[in-house]
Design a protein around this motif. Structure first.
Motif, short mmCIF file in Angstrom:
data_model
loop_
_atom_site.label_atom_id
_atom_site.label_comp_id
_atom_site.label_asym_id
_atom_site.label_seq_id
_atom_site.Cartn_x
_atom_site.Cartn_y
_atom_site.Cartn_z
N ASP A 208 0.85 -1.20 0.00
CA ASP A 208 0.00 0.00 0.00
C ASP A 208 0.88 1.25 0.00
O ASP A 208 1.22 1.79 1.05
CB ASP A 208 -0.91 -0.01 1.23
CG ASP A 208 -1.97 1.09 1.18
OD1 ASP A 208 -1.82 2.01 0.35
OD2 ASP A 208 -2.92 1.03 1.98
N GLU A 210 0.09 4.20 -1.03
CA GLU A 210 -0.66 5.38 -0.58
C GLU A 210 -0.60 5.51 0.94
O GLU A 210 -0.46 6.61 1.47
CB GLU A 210 -2.10 5.30 -1.07
CG GLU A 210 -2.25 5.41 -2.58
CD GLU A 210 -3.71 5.41 -3.00
OE1 GLU A 210 -4.58 5.35 -2.11
OE2 GLU A 210 -3.96 5.46 -4.22
N ALA A 211 -0.72 4.38 1.63
CA ALA A 211 -0.65 4.41 3.09
C ALA A 211 0.73 4.84 3.56
O ALA A 211 0.87 5.59 4.53
CB ALA A 211 -0.99 3.04 3.66
N GLN A 212 1.76 4.38 2.87
CA GLN A 212 3.12 4.73 3.26
C GLN A 212 3.34 6.24 3.17
O GLN A 212 4.02 6.83 4.01
CB GLN A 212 4.13 4.00 2.37
CG GLN A 212 5.58 4.28 2.74
CD GLN A 212 6.54 3.79 1.70
OE1 GLN A 212 6.23 3.79 0.51
NE2 GLN A 212 7.72 3.36 2.12
N SER A 214 0.92 8.57 3.19
CA SER A 214 -0.15 9.36 3.79
C SER A 214 0.26 9.92 5.15
O SER A 214 0.97 9.28 5.93
CB SER A 214 -1.41 8.50 3.95
OG SER A 214 -2.42 9.21 4.62
N VAL A 218 -3.61 5.50 9.22
CA VAL A 218 -3.95 4.40 8.32
C VAL A 218 -3.73 3.09 9.05
O VAL A 218 -2.80 2.96 9.84
CB VAL A 218 -3.09 4.45 7.04
CG1 VAL A 218 -3.45 3.31 6.10
CG2 VAL A 218 -3.25 5.79 6.32
N LEU A 220 -2.20 -0.09 9.57
CA LEU A 220 -0.99 -0.77 9.12
C LEU A 220 -0.77 -2.06 9.91
O LEU A 220 0.36 -2.53 10.05
CB LEU A 220 0.23 0.15 9.27
CG LEU A 220 0.16 1.49 8.54
CD1 LEU A 220 1.39 2.34 8.84
CD2 LEU A 220 0.01 1.27 7.04
#
Length: 379
Positions: A208, A210-212, A214, A218, A220
């Motif tokens: 992911d 995008e999560a990294q 953001s 999120v 994780l």
């Protein structure tokens, strides 16, 4: 082990299993590279795998497009039952004596919907709560708040009883799905089980990015990695450790920073596991980034870990406690060194001389690796 131990066997969720195939997503990039493709499985297919005939057909079709033929030997599927009561001996070494028993009693209380459990100290409560995300992944989806009073951990649940039971059932089902997707068999040694789970998991997860990047909060967690097969290294490392623990392999997480020689410092998580009295590292995130079909980052030593990523043993943390560090363990056995050239596993077969792994290196050459030949096969 606490008064509930006598009833634990009856509380474990026994699963009827029929999944006997291996697949994965062979197209993702290493954590340091910003390229990613999705798994052949959608989130709903993974979470609900086996819940209906049509969905099973969809999964089988996806697998048939990814793997031309079953590349694991014939054998008896493992008689898998979810074991909620797992805890790494590595992590336990940093805690007070009897901490694991308190941990198991706490899990009992959650499963039974009991709002309190005995605990000798508030410090131990905080220590064990920190471990929950790795060793009882559904925890943060079930419990919203913990406080300590008069020798008791007091919990506030975030769900009603029916939802709690559903979350636990779906988690158990998903673990069974993944373990049988890896085609772990009753006859498999711990070594072969670790390899099969590593191949399956590093192949099926989706990173992911995008999560990294953001700045928002999120999920994780290892729970997300297990249930949805997506996340980042912080998700994958404990998820693989938990899968190993479920089949009898002691495992935990490792967290470190690159040495900065590449121009910057990057945080990363991977897994420490134990086979036949030796410790090794495994990095499902890096393997996924290289396609997810090999064993290049399985069974690494401390020296190999430094070579592959620039992580220095005396600077990375084991188990997340800030009390155990890489140089506290000797991780030097090179039994798996040939596999560090294995870009793709062609097959894992049983032969008269034992298990044989047929690999392909980066130049298209094939070679065999036998755990028996190097004396690492465990019963």
């Amino acid at each position: 082990m606490g008064k509930r131990l006598r009833n634990r066997l009856g509380m474990v969720l026994v699963l009827a299993l029929s999944v006997s195939c291996f697949s994965g997503c062979w197209r993702a990039e290493k954590e340091a590279e910003a390229v990613s493709d999705t798994s052949v499985f959608s989130t709903s297919e993974i979470v609900d795998g086996g819940s209906s005939e049509s969905e099973e057909t969809q999964i089988d079709h996806a697998i048939s497009m990814t793997v031309e033929e079953n590349d694991f030997r014939e054998g008896s599927p493992i008689n898998y039952t979810w074991n909620p009561y797992v805890f790494s001996q590595v992590n336990l070494s940093a805690l007070d004596e009897g901490a694991d028993m308190v941990f198991y009693d706490w899990i009992d209380a959650i499963i039974n919907g009991e709002a309190s459990v005995a605990c000798p100290s508030e410090d131990l409560m905080w220590d064990l709560e920190f471990q929950m995300s790795t060793f009882f992944p559904p925890f943060n989806y079930l419990v919203s708040e913990c406080t300590y009073s008069d020798g008791q951990i007091e919990m506030r649940f975030s769900t009603d009883a029916d939802t709690r039971d559903q979350i636990l059932r779906e988690f158990a089902d998903q673990l069974a799905f993944l373990i049988h997707l890896a085609e772990v068999e009753e006859e498999d040694s711990q070594t072969v089980r670790a390899i099969k789970l590593y191949r399956m998991f590093s192949g099926i997860v989706s990173y992911d990015y995008e999560a990294q990047a953001s700045e928002e909060i999120v999920d994780l967690s290892a729970y997300r990695a297990i249930m949805q097969c997506e996340g980042i290294c912080q998700s994958f490392a404990p998820a693989y450790a938990y899968l190993c623990l479920q089949v009898g392999i002691d495992a935990t997480t490792t967290s470190g920073m690159t040495d900065g020689t590449a121009g910057d410092f990057v945080a990363h998580d991977w897994t420490l596991f134990r086979l036949n009295d030796h410790y090794y590292y495994a990095d499902t995130t890096f393997e996924n980034g290289m396609g997810g079909g090999g064993l290049m980052y399985f069974g690494m030593t401390s020296a190999q870990r430094e070579l592959e990523g620039g992580f220095i043993a005396d600077e990375y943390n084991i188990g997340g406690s800030n009390e155990i560090w890489g140089n506290d363990f000797e991780v030097s056995d090179e039994a798996f060194a040939p596999l560090w050239n294995c870009v793709y596993v062609i097959s894992v077969e049983n032969s008269p001389s034992g298990v044989v792994i047929l690999c392909e290196d980066g130049e298209g050459n094939t070679f065999e690796f036998s755990p028996d030949a190097v004396g690492i096969l465990t019963e």
